[in-house]
Write a protein that holds these residues in place. Structure first.
Motif, PDB file in Angstrom:
ATOM      1  N   VAL A 212      48.354  14.420 -34.870  1.00 20.02           N
ATOM      2  CA  VAL A 212      49.568  15.167 -35.200  1.00 20.02           C
ATOM      3  C   VAL A 212      49.172  16.632 -35.175  1.00 20.02           C
ATOM      4  O   VAL A 212      48.323  17.066 -35.960  1.00 20.02           O
TER       5      VAL A 212
ATOM      6  N   SER B  23      54.504  19.462 -47.740  1.00 20.73           N
ATOM      7  CA  SER B  23      55.203  19.998 -46.562  1.00 20.73           C
ATOM      8  C   SER B  23      56.403  19.150 -46.205  1.00 20.73           C
ATOM      9  O   SER B  23      56.424  17.997 -46.248  1.00 20.73           O
TER      10      SER B  23
ATOM     11  N   GLU C  54      51.780   9.100 -41.962  1.00 24.33           N
ATOM     12  CA  GLU C  54      51.908   8.177 -40.832  1.00 24.33           C
ATOM     13  C   GLU C  54      50.896   7.031 -40.935  1.00 24.33           C
ATOM     14  O   GLU C  54      51.232   5.869 -40.718  1.00 24.33           O
TER      15      GLU C  54
ATOM     16  N   LYS D  69      50.576  20.988 -42.900  1.00 24.57           N
ATOM     17  CA  LYS D  69      51.675  20.075 -42.559  1.00 24.57           C
ATOM     18  C   LYS D  69      51.205  19.003 -41.581  1.00 24.57           C
ATOM     19  O   LYS D  69      51.578  17.831 -41.720  1.00 24.57           O
ATOM     20  N   ASP D  70      50.385  19.370 -40.596  1.00 23.86           N
ATOM     21  CA  ASP D  70      49.837  18.376 -39.658  1.00 23.86           C
ATOM     22  C   ASP D  70      49.069  17.297 -40.410  1.00 23.86           C
ATOM     23  O   ASP D  70      49.237  16.101 -40.161  1.00 23.86           O
TER      24      ASP D  70
ATOM     25  N   GLU E 145      49.159  16.494 -43.697  1.00 24.57           N
ATOM     26  CA  GLU E 145      50.028  15.700 -44.576  1.00 24.57           C
ATOM     27  C   GLU E 145      50.851  14.698 -43.775  1.00 24.57           C
ATOM     28  O   GLU E 145      51.010  13.540 -44.193  1.00 24.57           O
ATOM     29  N   THR E 146      51.367  15.120 -42.637  1.00 28.90           N
ATOM     30  CA  THR E 146      52.160  14.228 -41.790  1.00 28.90           C
ATOM     31  C   THR E 146      51.305  13.073 -41.286  1.00 28.90           C
ATOM     32  O   THR E 146      51.743  11.916 -41.278  1.00 28.90           O
TER      33      THR E 146
END
Length: 90
Positions: A36, A90, A66, A58-59, A61-62
């Motif tokens: 990500v 985020s 996922e 944010k990358d 955490e995303t």
């Protein structure tokens, strides 16, 4: 050594669930290399998220979210992060 020592990372991301290993669950879910933005699940050890050079919070955490979702869907195990998010999510 099985840890990604040649890339920046925050260490082990998830606690091991009782009787199993987070890295194994992530790997058998086919998530090694999942990316990500600038963050990826390490190809060397699946319980590490590495910064490929331009990862944002944010990358990361995303990607954590996922991985949690996909492992829970495939194996019924909710992985608990052992890293701490500082500030607002985020």
């Amino acid at each position: 050594m099985s840890q990604p020592t040649n890339q920046p990372c925050a260490g082990s991301v998830f606690r091991n669930p009782p009787g199993d290993f987070s890295g194994r669950l992530i790997e058998v879910s086919g998530l090694k290399g999942l990316t990500v933005g600038g963050a990826s699940v390490s190809d060397k050890h699946a319980n590490f998220i590495v910064n490929n050079g331009d990862a944002t919070a944010k990358d990361i955490e995303t990607l954590i979210f996922e991985v949690q979702q996909r492992v829970e869907q495939e194996h019924g195990v909710k992985l608990i992060p052992e890293v701490h998010i500082i500030g607002e999510p985020s």
